[in-house]
Design an enzyme around this catalytic site. Structure first.
Site, PDB file in Angstrom:
ATOM      1  CE1 TYR A 159       0.330   2.471   9.237  1.00  0.00           C
ATOM      2  CE2 TYR A 159      -0.030   0.349  10.297  1.00  0.00           C
ATOM      3  CZ  TYR A 159      -0.433   1.334   9.400  1.00  0.00           C
ATOM      4  OH  TYR A 159      -1.581   1.171   8.689  1.00  0.00           O
ATOM      5  CG  HIS A 161      -1.795  -1.153   1.360  1.00  0.00           C
ATOM      6  ND1 HIS A 161      -2.071  -1.763   2.563  1.00  0.00           N
ATOM      7  CD2 HIS A 161      -2.478  -1.859   0.431  1.00  0.00           C
ATOM      8  CE1 HIS A 161      -2.894  -2.784   2.364  1.00  0.00           C
ATOM      9  NE2 HIS A 161      -3.151  -2.860   1.077  1.00  0.00           N
ATOM     10  CE  LYS A 183       2.068   3.581   5.519  1.00  0.00           C
ATOM     11  NZ  LYS A 183       1.527   2.417   4.809  1.00  0.00           N
ATOM     12  CG  ASP A 215      -4.453  -5.643  -0.141  1.00  0.00           C
ATOM     13  OD1 ASP A 215      -4.829  -4.485  -0.415  1.00  0.00           O
ATOM     14  OD2 ASP A 215      -3.883  -5.925   0.924  1.00  0.00           O
TER      15      ASP A 215
END
Length: 186
Positions: A131, A61, A71, A169
């Protein structure tokens, strides 16, 4: 904490100093002053957490600029194989990926800058993945890559035939067809 460069520019491994004794352990998972010493001027504004079972692959992603996100990722329970793919046009490592095992035991963190696609596979019975992001989630800017793109040839450390993939996905494009708008050095 030790900040370790990888062969892909700006993609960093963060190894915290862990203090352990009979009570357990302590470590700093983020310290702005330490990051600034390494010219990492980040303003994290969103924290996320997911829990997944063995064989789940989440990703790959990313969000298009100007909504892209840096991130800082880690695992607090279990073990994953974490992957970042360089999407920055003009980068010497454009289209290359780097993976690293993150676990509750090794406490390693991975700093994934803007301009990278990101995903992970779960290698333990379950894994809790956390995260920090320096930009908010924007569903209109969300994009992704096919986890099993033969041109990337990512070894997820699980059999792709047994991977558990979300319906969203499963239909992501391969690298060559994916929309992206990142430039190296910008």
């Amino acid at each position: 904490m030790e900040i370790i460069k990888t062969e892909i520019p700006d993609l960093l491994i963060i190894q915290p100093r862990v203090f352990e004794d009979e009570r357990g352990y302590f470590f700093e998972s983020y310290n702005e002053k330490e990051f600034l010493k390494h010219n990492l001027n980040l303003n994290f504004i969103q924290d996320n957490e997911s829990k997944s079972g063995y064989g789940v692959i989440r990703g790959l992603h990313y969000q298009l600029a100007p909504y892209s996100q840096t991130k800082l990722v880690r695992v607090i329970e279990g073990k994953v194989f974490d992957v970042a793919v360089d999407l920055r046009e003009g980068s010497p490592t454009f289209g290359k990926w780097r993976g690293i095992e993150l676990s509750a035991e090794n406490k390693i963190q991975f700093l994934i800058p803007r301009g990278f696609a990101h995903g992970f596979s779960v290698l333990s019975e379950t894994a809790t993945f956390v995260y920090k992001c320096d930009n908010l989630y924007n569903p209109e800017a969300e994009r992704g890559l096919n986890f099993n793109d033969p041109s990337l040839n990512i070894d997820w450390r699980i059999d792709p035939k047994n991977a558990i993939i979300s319906p969203k996905d499963k239909v992501l494009p391969n690298f060559k067809e994916a929309e992206r708008n990142f430039k190296f050095g910008k």
